[in-house]
Write a protein that holds these residues in place. Structure first.
Motif, PDB file in Angstrom:
ATOM      1  N   VAL A   6     -92.291 -14.198  -9.219  1.00  0.00           N
ATOM      2  CA  VAL A   6     -93.125 -13.337  -9.325  1.00  0.00           C
ATOM      3  C   VAL A   6     -93.957 -13.723 -10.500  1.00  0.00           C
ATOM      4  O   VAL A   6     -93.355 -14.230 -11.815  1.00  0.00           O
ATOM      5  N   GLY A   7     -95.292 -13.525 -10.719  1.00  0.00           N
ATOM      6  CA  GLY A   7     -96.133 -13.473 -11.985  1.00  0.00           C
ATOM      7  C   GLY A   7     -97.194 -12.724 -12.084  1.00  0.00           C
ATOM      8  O   GLY A   7     -97.598 -11.918 -11.203  1.00  0.00           O
ATOM      9  N   THR A  10    -100.470 -13.460 -10.146  1.00  0.00           N
ATOM     10  CA  THR A  10    -100.267 -13.845  -8.683  1.00  0.00           C
ATOM     11  C   THR A  10    -101.338 -13.177  -7.927  1.00  0.00           C
ATOM     12  O   THR A  10    -101.616 -12.011  -7.776  1.00  0.00           O
ATOM     13  N   LYS A  92     -94.761 -14.470  -5.454  1.00  0.00           N
ATOM     14  CA  LYS A  92     -95.649 -15.611  -5.738  1.00  0.00           C
ATOM     15  C   LYS A  92     -95.427 -16.663  -4.585  1.00  0.00           C
ATOM     16  O   LYS A  92     -96.482 -17.461  -4.560  1.00  0.00           O
ATOM     17  N   THR A  93     -94.504 -16.609  -3.923  1.00  0.00           N
ATOM     18  CA  THR A  93     -94.248 -17.551  -3.003  1.00  0.00           C
ATOM     19  C   THR A  93     -94.642 -16.905  -1.596  1.00  0.00           C
ATOM     20  O   THR A  93     -93.995 -15.889  -1.183  1.00  0.00           O
TER      21      THR A  93
END
Length: 241
Positions: A6-7, A10, A92-93
């Protein structure tokens, strides 16, 4: 999905990443409880949590729509879940189930490093599992009150005359695996919540007490028909005193 990161920047998407979860909670109980508290925001496609040390205290909730995820993130940020505040961000993905649905799914790099024979065998097994499982049944958002049938009748065990409005709610049609903690997390989101009372001799029912009649009424309208599992919409009425 296990490799999700995660960011802070995001972009909004269908999947939320949750950490700071209580690591003492058993995996099955954790998933059921996450389903109970997040299904109010919209259709859930998948909940992922893992036993591995690397992923303890973490989970991913995949919603059908990104707006459901946005609402859940906003409203549940910091929510006390098993005595620990949730920390929620967008994943994030993209989850595999969403990627496969929109045609962007690409196998992980890690899978490519296996030998060809092992890769082929595992790929076939993975695809077979995905085809067999498909999308999990939706626990769904709460339907409008107009669509919820009146719970009266011989089978429901409801009194013929409904009780007048008061500060205690009577909950029926709960799945037998429902715990007081799950109900506390659901009903505790509403102002004035005081306690949950379950009857061991009569599984499937519970009493929820609020500070006053108005607070109980708001909670009733909000959670009427809420599904802890796909087959069991809650039937909520005022308790008889």
């Amino acid at each position: 999905m296990a490799e999700m990161t995660v960011g802070n920047e995001t972009p909004q998407n269908n999947t939320i990443y949750i950490n700071n979860l209580n690591e003492k909670i058993k995996l099955d109980e954790l998933k059921k409880s996450l389903q109970a508290v997040f299904s109010q925001f919209g259709k859930i496609l998948e909940i992922l949590a893992f036993k591995t040390l690397k992923h303890k205290g973490q989970a991913w909730v995949v919603f059908e729509d990104a707006q459901f995820a946005a609402t859940a993130l906003k409203q549940m940020q910091g929510f006390p879940f098993y005595d620990k505040p949730m920390r929620i961000q967008y994943a994030k993905t993209k989850s595999d189930i969403i990627a496969k649905a929109d045609g962007t799914f690409v196998p992980r790099e890690r899978r490519k490093r296996h030998d060809d024979k092992g890769k082929k065998r595992k790929g076939q097994h993975h695809d077979a599992n995905q085809a067999a499982v498909g999308v999990n049944p939706a626990y769904g958002a709460v339907p409008p009150l107009s669509q919820i049938p009146y719970p009266g009748g011989a089978k429901s065990g409801m009194p013929e005359a409904p009780a007048p409005p008061n500060n205690i709610l009577f909950i029926q049609n709960l799945p037998h695996q429902t715990s007081s903690m799950m109900l506390q997390m659901l009903f505790g989101q509403h102002q004035g919540f005081k306690e949950v009372r379950m009857v061991e001799a009569k599984p499937g029912i519970a009493f929820i007490e609020y500070g006053d009649e108005m607070q109980a009424t708001v909670a009733m309208h909000s959670l009427q028909g809420f599904k802890i599992n796909p087959e069991s919409p809650m039937l909520i009425t005022y308790a008889k005193k």
